[in-house]
Enzyme design. Sequence first.
Site, PDB file in Angstrom:
ATOM      1  N   ARG A  25       0.836  -1.212   0.000  1.00 17.12           N
ATOM      2  CA  ARG A  25       0.000   0.000   0.000  1.00 17.12           C
ATOM      3  C   ARG A  25       0.869   1.260   0.000  1.00 17.12           C
ATOM      4  O   ARG A  25       0.949   1.985  -0.976  1.00 17.12           O
ATOM      5  CB  ARG A  25      -0.942  -0.032   1.215  1.00 17.12           C
ATOM      6  N   ASP A  26       1.575   1.488   1.092  1.00 16.33           N
ATOM      7  CA  ASP A  26       2.340   2.737   1.206  1.00 16.33           C
ATOM      8  C   ASP A  26       3.465   2.758   0.170  1.00 16.33           C
ATOM      9  O   ASP A  26       3.790   3.808  -0.400  1.00 16.33           O
ATOM     10  CB  ASP A  26       2.914   2.852   2.630  1.00 16.33           C
ATOM     11  N   HIS A 217       4.787   4.330  12.749  1.00 15.62           N
ATOM     12  CA  HIS A 217       4.829   4.235  11.283  1.00 15.62           C
ATOM     13  C   HIS A 217       5.906   5.226  10.835  1.00 15.62           C
ATOM     14  O   HIS A 217       5.642   6.421  10.695  1.00 15.62           O
ATOM     15  CB  HIS A 217       3.440   4.606  10.744  1.00 15.62           C
ATOM     16  N   HIS A 219       8.854   6.743   8.457  1.00 13.66           N
ATOM     17  CA  HIS A 219       9.513   6.840   7.149  1.00 13.66           C
ATOM     18  C   HIS A 219      10.995   7.140   7.404  1.00 13.66           C
ATOM     19  O   HIS A 219      11.348   7.742   8.425  1.00 13.66           O
ATOM     20  CB  HIS A 219       8.837   7.918   6.293  1.00 13.66           C
ATOM     21  N   CYS A 250       4.615   9.233   0.421  1.00 17.83           N
ATOM     22  CA  CYS A 250       3.232   9.718   0.401  1.00 17.83           C
ATOM     23  C   CYS A 250       3.157  10.705  -0.748  1.00 17.83           C
ATOM     24  O   CYS A 250       3.884  11.698  -0.769  1.00 17.83           O
ATOM     25  CB  CYS A 250       2.849  10.401   1.712  1.00 17.83           C
ATOM     26  N   ASN A 259       9.224   3.826   3.755  1.00 20.08           N
ATOM     27  CA  ASN A 259       9.070   3.475   5.163  1.00 20.08           C
ATOM     28  C   ASN A 259      10.337   2.775   5.640  1.00 20.08           C
ATOM     29  O   ASN A 259      11.146   2.309   4.847  1.00 20.08           O
ATOM     30  CB  ASN A 259       7.922   2.470   5.309  1.00 20.08           C
TER      31      ASN A 259
HETATM   32  P1  HMG Z   1     -12.626  14.600  -3.007  1.00 16.54           P
HETATM   33  O1  HMG Z   1     -12.315  14.810  -4.448  1.00 16.54           O
HETATM   34  O2  HMG Z   1     -12.590  15.774  -2.086  1.00 16.54           O
HETATM   35  O3  HMG Z   1     -13.914  13.718  -2.754  1.00 16.54           O
HETATM   36  O4  HMG Z   1     -11.619  13.512  -2.490  1.00 16.54           O
HETATM   37  P2  HMG Z   1     -15.416  13.832  -2.874  1.00 16.54           P
HETATM   38  O5  HMG Z   1     -15.989  13.230  -1.629  1.00 16.54           O
HETATM   39  O6  HMG Z   1     -15.846  15.186  -3.305  1.00 16.54           O
HETATM   40  O7  HMG Z   1     -15.647  12.818  -4.075  1.00 16.54           O
HETATM   41  C1  HMG Z   1     -15.100  13.037  -5.372  1.00 16.54           C
HETATM   42  C2  HMG Z   1     -15.217  11.758  -6.192  1.00 16.54           C
HETATM   43  O8  HMG Z   1     -14.437  10.726  -5.569  1.00 16.54           O
HETATM   44  C3  HMG Z   1     -16.648  11.228  -6.257  1.00 16.54           C
HETATM   45  O9  HMG Z   1     -16.781  10.595  -7.513  1.00 16.54           O
HETATM   46  C4  HMG Z   1     -16.668  10.193  -5.173  1.00 16.54           C
HETATM   47  O10 HMG Z   1     -17.634   9.184  -5.385  1.00 16.54           O
HETATM   48  C5  HMG Z   1     -15.275   9.611  -5.286  1.00 16.54           C
HETATM   49  P3  HMG Z   1     -17.524  11.323  -8.721  1.00 16.54           P
HETATM   50  O11 HMG Z   1     -18.912  11.551  -8.232  1.00 16.54           O
HETATM   51  O12 HMG Z   1     -16.765  12.595  -8.984  1.00 16.54           O
HETATM   52  O13 HMG Z   1     -17.389  10.323  -9.846  1.00 16.54           O
HETATM   53  N1  HMG Z   1     -14.833   8.966  -4.047  1.00 16.54           N
HETATM   54  C6  HMG Z   1     -14.338   7.727  -3.988  1.00 16.54           C
HETATM   55  N2  HMG Z   1     -14.104   6.810  -4.945  1.00 16.54           N
HETATM   56  C7  HMG Z   1     -13.605   5.630  -4.533  1.00 16.54           C
HETATM   57  N3  HMG Z   1     -13.313   5.340  -3.243  1.00 16.54           N
HETATM   58  C8  HMG Z   1     -13.528   6.230  -2.278  1.00 16.54           C
HETATM   59  C9  HMG Z   1     -14.062   7.479  -2.645  1.00 16.54           C
HETATM   60  N4  HMG Z   1     -14.404   8.578  -1.934  1.00 16.54           N
HETATM   61  C10 HMG Z   1     -14.884   9.476  -2.798  1.00 16.54           C
HETATM   62  N5  HMG Z   1     -13.230   5.922  -1.017  1.00 16.54           N
HETATM   63  C11 HMG Z   1     -10.896  11.747  -1.007  1.00 16.54           C
HETATM   64  C12 HMG Z   1     -11.629  13.086  -1.132  1.00 16.54           C
HETATM   65  C13 HMG Z   1     -10.673  11.493   0.457  1.00 16.54           C
HETATM   66  C14 HMG Z   1     -11.764  10.644  -1.643  1.00 16.54           C
HETATM   67  C15 HMG Z   1      -9.565  11.871  -1.787  1.00 16.54           C
HETATM   68  O14 HMG Z   1      -8.900  12.997  -1.341  1.00 16.54           O
HETATM   69  C16 HMG Z   1      -8.670  10.682  -1.622  1.00 16.54           C
HETATM   70  O15 HMG Z   1      -8.991   9.581  -2.051  1.00 16.54           O
HETATM   71  N6  HMG Z   1      -7.489  10.901  -0.996  1.00 16.54           N
HETATM   72  C17 HMG Z   1      -6.574   9.812  -0.719  1.00 16.54           C
HETATM   73  C18 HMG Z   1      -5.161  10.301  -0.750  1.00 16.54           C
HETATM   74  C19 HMG Z   1      -4.238   9.190  -0.364  1.00 16.54           C
HETATM   75  O16 HMG Z   1      -4.524   8.012  -0.507  1.00 16.54           O
HETATM   76  N7  HMG Z   1      -3.060   9.589   0.163  1.00 16.54           N
HETATM   77  C20 HMG Z   1      -2.067   8.687   0.553  1.00 16.54           C
HETATM   78  C21 HMG Z   1      -2.435   7.878   1.757  1.00 16.54           C
HETATM   79  S1  HMG Z   1      -2.106   8.660   3.305  1.00 16.54           S
HETATM   80  C22 HMG Z   1      -0.505   8.240   3.664  1.00 16.54           C
HETATM   81  O17 HMG Z   1       0.183   7.722   2.838  1.00 16.54           O
HETATM   82  C23 HMG Z   1       0.004   8.460   5.047  1.00 16.54           C
HETATM   83  C24 HMG Z   1       0.139   7.161   5.858  1.00 16.54           C
HETATM   84  O18 HMG Z   1       1.018   6.268   5.201  1.00 16.54           O
HETATM   85  C25 HMG Z   1       0.684   7.472   7.259  1.00 16.54           C
HETATM   86  C26 HMG Z   1       1.928   8.372   7.244  1.00 16.54           C
HETATM   87  O19 HMG Z   1       2.913   8.031   6.586  1.00 16.54           O
HETATM   88  O20 HMG Z   1       1.841   9.396   7.901  1.00 16.54           O
HETATM   89  C27 HMG Z   1      -1.211   6.461   6.026  1.00 16.54           C
HETATM   90 MG    MG Z   2       3.196   6.336   5.301  1.00 18.28          MG
END
Ligand code: HMG
Ligand code: MG
Length: 322
Positions: A25-26, A217, A219, A250, A259
């Site tokens: 995933r990450d 967690h 990095h 990220c 990580n």
């Molecule tokens: P948005 O554009 O603000 O969302 O995104 P929305 O609610 O307005 O929806 C827009 C569209 O996305 C809609 O579709 C929704 O249905 C769809 P449309 O009507 O336009 O066709 N949608 C989805 N589709 C599939 N699955 C879903 C989903 N939700 C809405 N779950 C949102 C908001 C949160 C969805 C977006 O910003 C997003 O997906 N962000 C994810 C970013 C990400 O994955 N970042 C990396 C992970 S975090 C990380 O790595 C840190 C971590 O490792 C810890 C650390 O290291 O600190 C965990």
């Molecule tokens: Mg991470």
Amino acid sequence: MTTGMPTNPLTSMPKKVDVYEVGPRDGLQNELRTLATEDKARLIEALILSGLKRIEVSSFVSPRWIPQLADAEKLIGMLPRRDDVIFTALVPNLKGLERARAAGLQEAAVFLSVTESHSQKNINKSVAEAISTAREVAREARAAGMRVRCYLSTVWGCPYEGLTPVPRVVEVVKQLADLGFYQLSLGDTIGVGTPGQTAEIVSEVSKLVGLEQIALHLHDTRGTALANALIGLSMGVTTFDASIGGLGGCPYAPGAAGNLATEDLVFMLQGMGVATGIDLGKLVEAGELAQELIGRKLAGKYLQAALGEREKQAHRSRSAVS
Ligand code: HMG
Ligand code: MG
């Protein structure tokens, strides 16, 4: 001046640790090359063979935001089901949780940032909105009989706001402590943490939730992940997130590197007599596969040392026969 025998800090450290693998995933969310679903499944199978029992296999986030993981449903459908291995995936909201449930997962991980600018860039929500979403996800997951962990990002530092004040972390943890998450995973998203800061964070957070509920967690952007893990371990933390070969980052945190590499963590723990249930040799095989699939050398130090050693041995035996 202090005199006398120094006490061995290892004697009071935990004897068993859970390694929570986040490479698929990450790691893969941040790679330029998107792997074929079949290749992701091969990598996860190699991770299972090494003895890992908790694997974050993908994300049910918007495919527009993270196209590399758009095949989460298909991937989960291809994975072998084993009673002793827990697969989990990242979910940003109720829609993500529903996708995870429909795919057959019994566990999911919701995520939020403790700093405003990273929260906006990563999920397009304020921290308060993200906490409210996390609350909904926890409630729905409970109703569906699923377990949820919650990630807190930018706990040590933020790519946009600099060093994160510990009281800010405490303020967010207070709002999450009673929501029913089985674990809070504290993220050093951009790898800026140092051991003193880690000690302070673990100390403050463990006043609000039990140590067994805390995961780290880390990095490894600046090479301090292992040192921070060791500090956490010495304070009683027993879950560490890690990524095969050190894959990861990220996409919405500029400068975030991989990580902590799973092999580096397991090597250190084994050497200290801390049980992980993981076979280091098999982990190296999984790391080698990850490297082949990604098409570049990975950052994991133990992995590179083990592969280098094997190469030298092969060279020696070739010279011996010729
Ligand atoms: P948005 O554009 O603000 O969302 O995104 P929305 O609610 O307005 O929806 C827009 C569209 O996305 C809609 O579709 C929704 O249905 C769809 P449309 O009507 O336009 O066709 N949608 C989805 N589709 C599939 N699955 C879903 C989903 N939700 C809405 N779950 C949102 C908001 C949160 C969805 C977006 O910003 C997003 O997906 N962000 C994810 C970013 C990400 O994955 N970042 C990396 C992970 S975090 C990380 O790595 C840190 C971590 O490792 C810890 C650390 O290291 O600190 C965990
Ligand atoms: Mg991470």
